[in-house]
Design a protein around this motif. Sequence first.
Motif, short mmCIF file in Angstrom:
data_model
loop_
_atom_site.label_atom_id
_atom_site.label_comp_id
_atom_site.label_asym_id
_atom_site.label_seq_id
_atom_site.Cartn_x
_atom_site.Cartn_y
_atom_site.Cartn_z
N GLY A 39 0.90 -1.22 -0.14
CA GLY A 39 0.08 -0.11 0.00
C GLY A 39 0.87 1.31 -0.03
O GLY A 39 0.29 2.17 0.41
N GLY A 40 2.07 1.32 -0.48
CA GLY A 40 2.72 2.74 -0.45
C GLY A 40 2.31 3.37 -1.38
O GLY A 40 1.45 2.88 -2.35
N ALA A 41 2.96 4.46 -1.69
CA ALA A 41 2.39 5.51 -2.87
C ALA A 41 2.65 5.00 -4.15
O ALA A 41 3.74 4.25 -4.43
N ALA A 42 1.60 5.04 -5.07
CA ALA A 42 1.49 4.50 -6.52
C ALA A 42 1.55 5.68 -7.24
O ALA A 42 0.56 6.33 -7.02
N GLU A 43 2.13 5.61 -8.38
CA GLU A 43 1.93 6.72 -9.45
C GLU A 43 1.86 6.00 -10.72
O GLU A 43 2.74 5.34 -10.98
N VAL A 44 0.79 6.35 -11.59
CA VAL A 44 0.75 5.78 -12.82
C VAL A 44 1.70 6.77 -13.83
O VAL A 44 1.20 7.90 -13.76
N VAL A 45 2.71 6.43 -14.46
CA VAL A 45 3.34 7.23 -15.26
C VAL A 45 3.24 7.07 -16.99
O VAL A 45 3.39 7.85 -17.59
N GLU A 46 2.30 6.09 -17.20
CA GLU A 46 2.01 5.72 -18.61
C GLU A 46 0.41 4.90 -18.47
O GLU A 46 0.39 3.98 -17.64
N GLY A 47 -0.24 5.24 -19.32
CA GLY A 47 -1.64 4.64 -19.43
C GLY A 47 -2.56 5.06 -18.14
O GLY A 47 -2.58 6.05 -17.60
N GLY A 48 -3.78 4.22 -17.93
CA GLY A 48 -4.70 4.47 -17.09
C GLY A 48 -5.39 3.38 -16.55
O GLY A 48 -4.93 2.13 -17.08
N PRO A 49 -6.17 3.17 -15.63
CA PRO A 49 -6.61 4.23 -14.95
C PRO A 49 -5.75 4.66 -13.75
O PRO A 49 -4.69 4.05 -13.68
N PRO A 50 -6.23 5.67 -13.10
CA PRO A 50 -5.40 5.87 -11.78
C PRO A 50 -5.05 4.77 -10.75
O PRO A 50 -5.87 3.76 -10.90
N ALA A 51 -3.71 4.77 -10.12
CA ALA A 51 -3.44 3.60 -9.42
C ALA A 51 -4.09 3.44 -8.06
O ALA A 51 -4.68 4.55 -7.81
N LYS A 52 -4.66 2.31 -7.74
CA LYS A 52 -5.40 1.95 -6.56
C LYS A 52 -4.17 1.59 -5.57
O LYS A 52 -3.25 1.74 -5.78
N THR A 53 -4.86 1.12 -4.31
CA THR A 53 -3.78 0.59 -3.43
C THR A 53 -3.41 -0.61 -4.03
O THR A 53 -4.05 -1.51 -4.45
N VAL A 54 -1.68 -0.78 -4.05
CA VAL A 54 -1.19 -1.98 -4.62
C VAL A 54 -0.33 -2.95 -3.39
O VAL A 54 0.21 -2.21 -2.65
N ILE A 55 -0.66 -4.15 -3.37
CA ILE A 55 0.03 -5.22 -2.74
C ILE A 55 0.69 -6.20 -3.60
O ILE A 55 -0.03 -6.75 -4.49
N ILE A 56 2.14 -6.55 -3.16
CA ILE A 56 2.63 -7.33 -3.79
C ILE A 56 3.30 -8.16 -2.83
O ILE A 56 3.94 -8.17 -1.78
N VAL A 57 2.96 -9.81 -2.82
CA VAL A 57 3.21 -10.71 -1.66
C VAL A 57 3.90 -11.80 -2.58
O VAL A 57 3.73 -12.24 -3.65
N GLU A 58 5.23 -12.19 -2.12
CA GLU A 58 6.06 -13.25 -2.78
C GLU A 58 5.76 -14.63 -1.95
O GLU A 58 5.84 -14.35 -0.76
N PHE A 59 5.62 -15.60 -2.80
CA PHE A 59 5.62 -16.98 -2.11
C PHE A 59 6.90 -17.48 -2.73
O PHE A 59 7.28 -17.44 -3.56
N PRO A 60 7.16 -18.61 -1.90
CA PRO A 60 8.41 -19.51 -2.53
C PRO A 60 7.94 -20.11 -3.95
O PRO A 60 9.01 -20.41 -4.60
N THR A 61 7.03 -20.44 -4.07
CA THR A 61 6.27 -21.18 -5.43
C THR A 61 5.07 -20.89 -5.49
O THR A 61 4.07 -20.49 -4.71
#
Length: 98
Positions: A39-61
């Motif tokens: 949920g850190g700050a997200a900025e769309v620099v190309e395309g659309g729509p505006p950024a929502k809250t982004v979450i990225i989780v890494e799993f081993p597989t």
Amino acid sequence: MPAYVISEVEARDQAAMEVYRSLAAQTIAQYGGRYLVRGGAAEVVEGGPPAKTVIIVEFPTMARAREWYASAEYAEALKLRQTALERRLMFVDGLPET
């Protein structure tokens, strides 16, 4: 090979979202996942729509990510999801380790 669960979310009910977030975090850790973006700050620099809250989780597989999503532990959080937030969810394979 690692796998990533990428979510774009928008809160519907902030109180329910906090409960969901806590339950989800517990189950993610239980299945070997770790947050890379939460949920850190997200900025769309190309395309659309505006950024929502982004979450990225890494799993081993990818198998572990799917186990987490289908687990009885995460099912409790999923019950809240409809009320708590609107979400687009993606599972993405990472690059093999070299």
